[in-house]
Design a protein around this motif. Structure first.
Motif, mmCIF file in Angstrom:
data_model
loop_
_atom_site.group_PDB
_atom_site.id
_atom_site.type_symbol
_atom_site.label_atom_id
_atom_site.label_comp_id
_atom_site.label_asym_id
_atom_site.label_seq_id
_atom_site.Cartn_x
_atom_site.Cartn_y
_atom_site.Cartn_z
ATOM 1 N N LEU A 38 55.514 30.386 -50.450
ATOM 2 C CA LEU A 38 55.113 30.123 -51.441
ATOM 3 C C LEU A 38 56.890 29.143 -51.912
ATOM 4 N N GLY A 42 54.639 26.597 -57.184
ATOM 5 C CA GLY A 42 53.749 26.770 -56.770
ATOM 6 C C GLY A 42 53.850 28.545 -57.661
ATOM 7 N N ALA A 43 55.551 28.930 -57.511
ATOM 8 C CA ALA A 43 55.292 30.678 -57.626
ATOM 9 C C ALA A 43 55.409 29.751 -59.630
ATOM 10 N N ILE A 46 51.590 29.271 -60.638
ATOM 11 C CA ILE A 46 50.930 31.307 -60.918
ATOM 12 C C ILE A 46 51.362 31.465 -61.990
ATOM 13 N N LYS A 47 52.888 31.888 -62.541
ATOM 14 C CA LYS A 47 52.896 32.291 -63.948
ATOM 15 C C LYS A 47 52.373 31.552 -64.934
ATOM 16 N N ALA A 49 49.502 29.824 -65.015
ATOM 17 C CA ALA A 49 47.799 30.301 -65.212
ATOM 18 C C ALA A 49 47.969 32.062 -65.268
ATOM 19 N N PHE A 50 48.904 32.705 -64.774
ATOM 20 C CA PHE A 50 48.654 34.148 -65.838
ATOM 21 C C PHE A 50 49.172 33.638 -67.251
ATOM 22 N N LYS A 57 46.978 41.985 -65.877
ATOM 23 C CA LYS A 57 45.588 41.961 -64.650
ATOM 24 C C LYS A 57 45.971 42.935 -63.882
ATOM 25 N N LEU A 82 55.123 38.410 -65.609
ATOM 26 C CA LEU A 82 54.931 37.475 -64.021
ATOM 27 C C LEU A 82 57.146 36.857 -65.302
ATOM 28 N N LEU A 89 58.046 36.104 -56.885
ATOM 29 C CA LEU A 89 57.382 36.088 -57.836
ATOM 30 C C LEU A 89 57.548 37.809 -58.429
#
Length: 101
Positions: A38, A42-43, A46-47, A49-50, A57, A82, A89
């Motif tokens: 990670l 990348g982190a 992800i955040k 996208a969340f 979730k 997140l 993360l």
């Protein structure tokens, strides 16, 4: 580290904040023993996208949400938000009463 392990180690109430993925390279603790990495980028992806989904979730029991559609799949809790921290993360979690107990 998986959520069940984190909760087992918790003293008192279930933790309201848990680390989902550590920063850097790590090996999963399941039978696959995958080596994953990670990065900060990348982190943040992800955040993002969340955050874009604008929905909490589910934290489920034994991945039953995905194994047997149509059968009862009670949530253990919900990931509410997140955050990206220097060590990985993190998630703010709201547990169900059953999971919290």
């Amino acid at each position: 580290m998986n959520i069940a392990y984190i909760v087992t180690l918790a003293e008192g109430a279930a933790p309201a904040r848990i680390q989902l993925i550590p920063m850097g390279t790590f090996v999963t603790n399941d039978a696959r023993q995958l080596t994953l990495t990670l990065t900060q980028k990348g982190a943040e992806a992800i955040k993002a996208a969340f955050d874009a989904t604008k929905t909490d979730k589910v934290i489920d029991y034994e991945h039953k949400t995905y194994i047997k559609p149509g059968e009862p799949n009670p949530a253990a809790g919900w990931i509410k938000s997140l955050s990206v921290e220097p060590d990985g993360l993190w998630a703010d979690v709201e547990w169900t009463q059953k999971a919290s107990d």
